[in-house]
Design an enzyme around this catalytic site. Sequence first.
Site, PDB file in Angstrom:
ATOM      1  N   GLU A 145      -2.716   7.284  -4.631  1.00 13.07           N
ATOM      2  CA  GLU A 145      -2.698   6.517  -3.819  1.00 13.07           C
ATOM      3  C   GLU A 145      -2.365   5.401  -5.144  1.00 13.07           C
ATOM      4  OE1 GLU A 145      -5.513   5.318  -0.170  1.00 13.07           O
ATOM      5  OE2 GLU A 145      -6.686   4.486  -2.110  1.00 13.07           O
TER       6      GLU A 145
ATOM      7  N   TYR B 241       0.772  -1.304   0.084  1.00 14.82           N
ATOM      8  CA  TYR B 241       0.367   0.472  -0.086  1.00 14.82           C
ATOM      9  C   TYR B 241       0.926   1.285   0.164  1.00 14.82           C
ATOM     10  CZ  TYR B 241      -2.553   3.820   2.168  1.00 14.82           C
ATOM     11  OH  TYR B 241      -3.612   5.211   1.700  1.00 14.82           O
TER      12      TYR B 241
END
Length: 361
Positions: A183, A100
């Site tokens: 992201e 992530y």
Amino acid sequence: MKLLEYEAKEIFSKYGIPVPKGVLIRAPEEVTAHLPRIGDAVVLKAQVDVGGRGKAGGVLMAEDATAVETARELFSREIKGVPVRSILVEERLAIAHEYYVSIAVDRSSRQPVVLFADAGGVEIENAAMADESAVRRVVVSPLLRDIPPFLMRELLGGAPKELAPTINSLYHAFQEKDAMLAEINPLVTTPQGVYAADAKLIIDDNALARQGIAVNRDLSEREREAEKHGFSYVELDGSIGVIGNGAGLTMSTLDLIEYYRGQAANFLDVGGGADQERVMHAVRLVASMPGVNVIVVNLLGGITRCDEVARGIIAAGVAPTVIVRMAGTNEEEGRQLLAEHGYRMLESMDAAVRAAMEVAA
Ligand code: GDP
Ligand code: MN
């Protein structure tokens, strides 16, 4: 403005971030023509503006034989209540590990903050909640072009160094696109290298013009009218019209209406130095909203003169009751003009809002 995954991936790709081969389709049959280029094993991803699509049934695996049928199934679904109008068809990656990474503006330090976790994918929230140390965080000076190597090492910890160039490219995209959030979840490793399997990009609305991004929103007739006159205008659900000068004063008026359990119909800031003409257009605009039977005009006279405002209200001549609170330049003249034409001008914002509540009830 939040971009859809395929739009974010197009941008990321320009910054050198590897993204899977893919194509956007708007009908199930379109998938067939693209399979020779993309591959036999594909992932179909609903392009809807909701988080957690995977868990909500918005990401489906398919083979060449089942691709059309699977696409048809996905087009028939609603993902968290949002209908699927387009699907990103991508080559299926052989994922070895999901990480992530995200970059956002840290409000307290007013600098970009980069977050990284070894356990990315759909379970990141649970993992991060269970163990805060699972997410590493570094703050990068906005004056730097790149994430400095020592911060990158801190961020990655034991994760593979081959992720570093992609994270640095994400930082470039974040900076140059005036992003509020960039992201990649999951950022994956595969035998073929590193890929952004998903992509999220939120661009600061204030930067849309500079970024050459058209706001793809259909404006209502009133919103177009407001834009023409340069008013800041937002439509809400209530019945009390609101006109103010300055965003702060206008918001305060909305707050007070809320405090008295009323519901504002709109936000309209006429801006500085409003003359008779502008005020008239503002009053007519708000009066044209269905369901509005009272309008609170809350203005501070400065460069804006209260007598001009009064003339604008009178010239508008609208059906809904207009209740005025004004203070400042030429206040007395304004009050007199309004009184002569049967309008109420009250001393305080509080009194004006309460009076409006009575009419609205
Ligand atoms: P989200 O649920 O909206 O965040 O959608 P994602 O694009 O992140 O996809 C959800 C999950 O589907 C990912 O975390 C992966 O585990 C899985 N997934 C997505 N693309 C691929 C792929 O190409 N191959 C494999 N094996 N899994 C994938
Ligand atoms: Mn994701």
